[in-house]
Write a protein that holds these residues in place. Structure first.
Motif, PDB file in Angstrom:
ATOM      1  N   PRO A   1     -18.730  45.390   4.511  1.00 16.49           N
ATOM      2  CA  PRO A   1     -17.907  46.583   4.251  1.00 16.49           C
ATOM      3  C   PRO A   1     -16.619  46.660   5.065  1.00 16.49           C
ATOM      4  N   ARG A   2     -16.678  46.418   6.364  1.00 13.84           N
ATOM      5  CA  ARG A   2     -15.453  46.498   7.174  1.00 13.84           C
ATOM      6  C   ARG A   2     -14.468  45.403   6.793  1.00 13.84           C
ATOM      7  N   LEU A   3     -15.001  44.226   6.444  1.00 17.65           N
ATOM      8  CA  LEU A   3     -14.117  43.146   6.010  1.00 17.65           C
ATOM      9  C   LEU A   3     -13.375  43.534   4.736  1.00 17.65           C
TER      10      LEU A   3
ATOM     11  N   ALA B   1     -19.947  24.428  -3.985  1.00 21.19           N
ATOM     12  CA  ALA B   1     -19.329  23.958  -2.748  1.00 21.19           C
ATOM     13  C   ALA B   1     -19.521  25.024  -1.683  1.00 21.19           C
ATOM     14  N   ALA B   2     -19.942  24.605  -0.491  1.00 22.06           N
ATOM     15  CA  ALA B   2     -20.243  25.555   0.583  1.00 22.06           C
ATOM     16  C   ALA B   2     -19.458  25.199   1.836  1.00 22.06           C
ATOM     17  N   GLU B   3     -18.856  26.212   2.432  1.00 21.69           N
ATOM     18  CA  GLU B   3     -18.060  26.046   3.647  1.00 21.69           C
ATOM     19  C   GLU B   3     -18.631  26.945   4.744  1.00 21.69           C
ATOM     20  N   PRO B   4     -19.180  26.378   5.819  1.00 22.61           N
ATOM     21  CA  PRO B   4     -19.779  27.205   6.875  1.00 22.61           C
ATOM     22  C   PRO B   4     -18.764  28.177   7.480  1.00 22.61           C
ATOM     23  N   LEU B   5     -19.191  29.423   7.655  1.00 17.35           N
ATOM     24  CA  LEU B   5     -18.334  30.437   8.266  1.00 17.35           C
ATOM     25  C   LEU B   5     -18.853  30.885   9.627  1.00 17.35           C
ATOM     26  N   LEU B   6     -20.166  31.018   9.762  1.00 16.45           N
ATOM     27  CA  LEU B   6     -20.736  31.452  11.032  1.00 16.45           C
ATOM     28  C   LEU B   6     -22.167  30.956  11.132  1.00 16.45           C
TER      29      LEU B   6
ATOM     30  N   PHE C   1      -8.934  35.161   3.593  1.00  7.99           N
ATOM     31  CA  PHE C   1      -9.170  36.286   4.502  1.00  7.99           C
ATOM     32  C   PHE C   1     -10.515  36.139   5.218  1.00  7.99           C
ATOM     33  N   LEU C   2     -11.550  35.756   4.472  1.00  8.88           N
ATOM     34  CA  LEU C   2     -12.869  35.583   5.086  1.00  8.88           C
ATOM     35  C   LEU C   2     -12.842  34.462   6.124  1.00  8.88           C
ATOM     36  N   ARG C   3     -12.142  33.382   5.817  1.00  9.89           N
ATOM     37  CA  ARG C   3     -12.046  32.280   6.785  1.00  9.89           C
ATOM     38  C   ARG C   3     -11.374  32.745   8.077  1.00  9.89           C
ATOM     39  N   GLU C   4     -10.370  33.585   7.941  1.00 11.75           N
ATOM     40  CA  GLU C   4      -9.618  34.047   9.107  1.00 11.75           C
ATOM     41  C   GLU C   4     -10.395  35.057   9.943  1.00 11.75           C
ATOM     42  N   ASN C   5     -11.263  35.834   9.305  1.00 10.90           N
ATOM     43  CA  ASN C   5     -11.838  36.989   9.981  1.00 10.90           C
ATOM     44  C   ASN C   5     -13.300  36.851  10.374  1.00 10.90           C
ATOM     45  N   PHE C   6     -13.967  35.791   9.927  1.00  8.80           N
ATOM     46  CA  PHE C   6     -15.322  35.554  10.409  1.00  8.80           C
ATOM     47  C   PHE C   6     -15.256  34.837  11.754  1.00  8.80           C
ATOM     48  N   PRO C   7     -16.286  35.009  12.603  1.00  8.14           N
ATOM     49  CA  PRO C   7     -16.290  34.327  13.904  1.00  8.14           C
ATOM     50  C   PRO C   7     -16.256  32.815  13.728  1.00  8.14           C
TER      51      PRO C   7
ATOM     52  N   PRO D   1     -27.127  28.785   9.237  1.00 10.47           N
ATOM     53  CA  PRO D   1     -25.706  28.658   8.905  1.00 10.47           C
ATOM     54  C   PRO D   1     -25.349  29.515   7.691  1.00 10.47           C
ATOM     55  N   ILE D   2     -24.394  30.412   7.860  1.00 12.33           N
ATOM     56  CA  ILE D   2     -23.927  31.268   6.774  1.00 12.33           C
ATOM     57  C   ILE D   2     -22.646  30.653   6.205  1.00 12.33           C
TER      58      ILE D   2
END
Length: 314
Positions: free
Chosen positions: A116-118, A165-170, A297-303, A276-277
């Motif tokens: 939600p905050r994202l 295709a999956a790209e690890p975010l956190l 945006f998700l790539r930039e804002n996830f840890p 892994p998320i």
């Protein structure tokens, strides 16, 4: 009279010149508006008349008037130019990420805690991009991506899955929750045998956390027999709160657990189990500019995360 025959060699420049002359009633004024020479405008109109085989404008030294054919063509041509202009402007807005629609899927837990905050921050940056959120059980997320029902999804990094295709975010950890009545202090480090010695509240068989728990327990020779099996993390927490047993749940559920006074929590660390998320998309589908903007945006804002984390089955 009908103009629905073949378009032949008609051009937008010809239609634009005709409409401009017809509305301004002057070749000179039309030339100024179109930033062309008067002779160029006259040539475009003559080419249009020649292509149609019709006289569209009656010219005198003092005025320009539409013929019957010209009067019939004018509203059609004007509408074509207007609609095309609107379509081009809309396409540019899409390309510039000023508007669009993104279909996004994630688990109910993620949709209530992480997302939600994202989305709020993203909407502040892109107010005219609509996010259609599918909060769905984790076991169904990959199917939504593979079928093209969603553009992007957030979930546990799958093993090699065709079309996804999956790209690890956190990287998330496992959280052990148990009734405070167990009396386990913060210094105690429960083991798999401790887990097996108490009633175990398990998540459903298709849940990625359940897979990790069963797999790592088996690695040390422990078989967990659930006292209860539930579909959602909230339900597992409620079961623990009622004193029905303990459970292992995703680490990012901490904010929910904190609301239950009778539930204690601590990282489960015997094997440093990590979840892994990943950000997922279809391998063979092109993302819209709006979806690309949301993915960026998700790539930039996830840890930051450890890309070496091995894949887990969803």
């Amino acid at each position: 009279m009908s103009f629905h025959a073949s378009l032949g060699n008609l051009s937008l420049k010809q239609l634009r010149a005709f409409v401009c002359v017809a509305e301004s009633r002057s070749f000179t004024s039309a030339a100024t508006l179109l930033n062309l020479s008067q002779s160029a405008v006259s040539l475009l109109v003559r080419e249009l008349e020649s292509e149609l085989g019709l006289k569209l404008l009656d010219r005198t030294t003092r005025s320009v008037r539409m013929t019957e054919a010209g009067a019939e063509l004018h509203p059609v041509a004007a509408r074509v130019l207007q609609d095309l202009g609107a379509a081009i402007a809309g396409s540019r807005e899409l390309a510039d990420r000023r508007r669009g629609r993104v279909r996004f899927a994630c688990s109910p837990l993620q949709s209530s805690l992480l997302v939600p905050r994202l989305i709020g921050t993203f909407k502040a940056r892109y107010p005219h991009i609509t996010i259609v959120l599918r909060d769905t059980p984790g076991g169904e997320i990959i199917d939504l991506v593979a079928s093209g029902e969603v553009d992007l999804a957030l979930g546990v990094l799958p093993a090699d899955t065709p079309f996804v295709a999956a790209e690890p975010l956190l990287t998330d950890d496992l959280l052990l929750i148990h009734p405070r009545s167990y009396g386990w202090g913060p210094r105690r480090r429960p083991t798999w045998k401790d887990i097996a010695a108490h009633p175990f509240i398990a998540l459903g068989e298709h849940n990625s956390t359940r897979y990790l728990v069963d797999y790592h327990a088996a690695q040390v020779g422990v078989r967990l027999t659930p006292a209860c099996e539930v579909a959602f993390v909230w339900t597992a927490i409620g079961m623990v709160d009622a004193g029905l047993g303990l459970s292992l749940i995703p680490g990012h559920a901490r904010p929910i657990v904190q609301k239950f006074a009778d539930v204690a929590m601590q990282p489960f660390e015997p094997q440093r189990i990590k979840r892994p998320i990943a950000l997922m998309r279809h391998r063979q589908r092109t993302l819209s500019p709006a979806a690309e903007a949301f993915a960026d945006f998700l790539r930039e804002n996830f840890p930051r995360h450890d890309r070496r984390t091995p894949a887990a089955r969803s």
